[in-house]
Enzyme design. Structure first.
Site, short mmCIF file in Angstrom:
data_model
loop_
_atom_site.label_atom_id
_atom_site.label_comp_id
_atom_site.label_asym_id
_atom_site.label_seq_id
_atom_site.Cartn_x
_atom_site.Cartn_y
_atom_site.Cartn_z
N ARG A 22 2.56 30.03 83.61
CA ARG A 22 3.25 28.86 83.99
C ARG A 22 3.34 28.45 85.28
NH1 ARG A 22 8.52 27.60 85.62
NH2 ARG A 22 9.34 25.52 84.76
N ARG A 75 -4.44 2.39 74.91
CA ARG A 75 -3.36 2.40 75.44
C ARG A 75 -3.44 4.15 75.86
NH1 ARG A 75 2.23 1.22 73.00
NH2 ARG A 75 1.79 2.62 71.56
N LYS A 97 2.76 6.46 77.86
CA LYS A 97 3.36 6.69 76.43
C LYS A 97 3.30 8.41 76.66
CE LYS A 97 3.41 5.78 71.69
NZ LYS A 97 4.98 5.14 71.97
N TYR A 129 0.96 10.60 73.94
CA TYR A 129 0.64 10.69 72.55
C TYR A 129 0.62 9.11 71.97
CZ TYR A 129 5.54 8.79 71.58
OH TYR A 129 6.69 8.03 71.71
N GLU A 142 14.44 -1.95 76.75
CA GLU A 142 13.89 -1.73 75.52
C GLU A 142 14.72 -0.72 74.56
OE1 GLU A 142 9.87 0.01 76.05
OE2 GLU A 142 10.67 1.44 77.41
#
Length: 286
Positions: free
Chosen positions: A100, A51, A150, A32, A182
């Site tokens: 799945r 990114r 990310k 995302y 972070e």
């Protein structure tokens, strides 16, 4: 009612659906980006797009069909929803196979899922919290080791924010091998002797788009930047501290694990960087 984007369609949010077999829902198999909007324009969009592309490559995930149209989709959502200040959230997943399975679906048969929505945040730039600063606690970093990608694997950062809330703080800094990596959703910095210190880029931290811009502006303003790890003890002895992210820009930190920094108020470096970032970002917004 808010209009959102799902796989090629602009829909009222109440009508938007994604399959229960979507890989993000079952496996957290998605990435995302969050782009800020100021004055109805997108901040650092090119950085976020670059990114996003890197995240897709790192996970061997196909680009969605509308990848080249992402700028126009962002702009259309901002227009339709009348966003002056706020955020545009974008998520790409590996798609929804017929059932799945741990094995990746064949990208030739299963299209990626692409979802975008806006969040209106009036006062985002003039957030009063920036004038008083935030308090953070330290927690152990228990995330996987590819934090540079990310992904939507945000359970532990979410748990970290709840740990902070229960402790009466605003956020948490994560610590690994004795050093700060972070924040839960932001990059972390301290200021000591006119030097801005922040952890260097690696797989250990997210390569923040706001981080890159703020450090560039700092260097252009003749501020000294030192990229290296630091400890909580060192941070508690710092002159200042702050965080950066797309939704907070530059946010001063005034207390770490109960220890006030200086007189417990935001320092001049963080304040100046916030001013520069907002000014320059507005000029470059698209």
């Amino acid at each position: 009612m808010r209009t959102v984007y799902v796989n090629g369609e602009y829909l009222p949010e109440a009508e938007a659906t994604v399959s229960i077999f979507d890989r993000a829902f079952l496996m957290a198999d998605g990435v995302y980006e969050v782009t800020s909007v100021l004055d109805g324009k997108l901040i650092d969009f090119d950085g976020h797009l670059a990114r996003l592309e890197r995240s897709l490559v790192e996970l061997d995930m196909a680009k969605p069909a509308a990848f080249d149209d992402l700028l126009s989709i962002h702009r259309e959502l901002v227009r339709i929803n009348g966003i002056e200040e706020g955020l545009v959230y974008l998520q790409v997943t590996r798609g929804a196979a017929a059932d799945r399975d741990f094995v990746f679906p064949d990208p030739k048969q299963v299209e990626p899922t692409l979802v975008l929505f806006t969040q209106s945040k009036p006062g985002l730039a003039d957030n009063p919290v920036a004038k008083k600063g935030i308090r953070v606690i330290s927690i152990e970093d228990q995330r996987w080791t590819r934090r540079d990608i990310k992904t939507v694997q945000l359970l532990y950062p979410s748990m970290g924010k709840m740990m902070a809330k229960r402790a009466g703080a605003d956020d948490a800094w994560m610590v690994e091998d004795g050093h700060v990596t972070e924040g839960t959703s932001n990059n972390a910095y301290i200021v000591k002797g006119n030097r801005i210190i922040t952890r260097q880029l690696s797989n250990d931290i997210l390569h923040g788009i706001t981080r890159a811009a703020v450090l560039r502006f700092a260097r252009e303003a003749q501020m000294k930047v030192e990229e290296r790890p630091f400890t909580i003890a060192e941070a508690q002895q710092a002159d200042e501290a702050f965080i950066t992210s797309a939704s907070t820009f530059v946010m001063p930190v005034v207390e770490i694990d109960g220890t006030k920094l200086g007189d417990g108020t935001p320092g001049p470096v963080a304040g100046r960087l916030r001013e520069i970032y907002l000014d320059e970002s507005r000029k470059a917004a698209i």
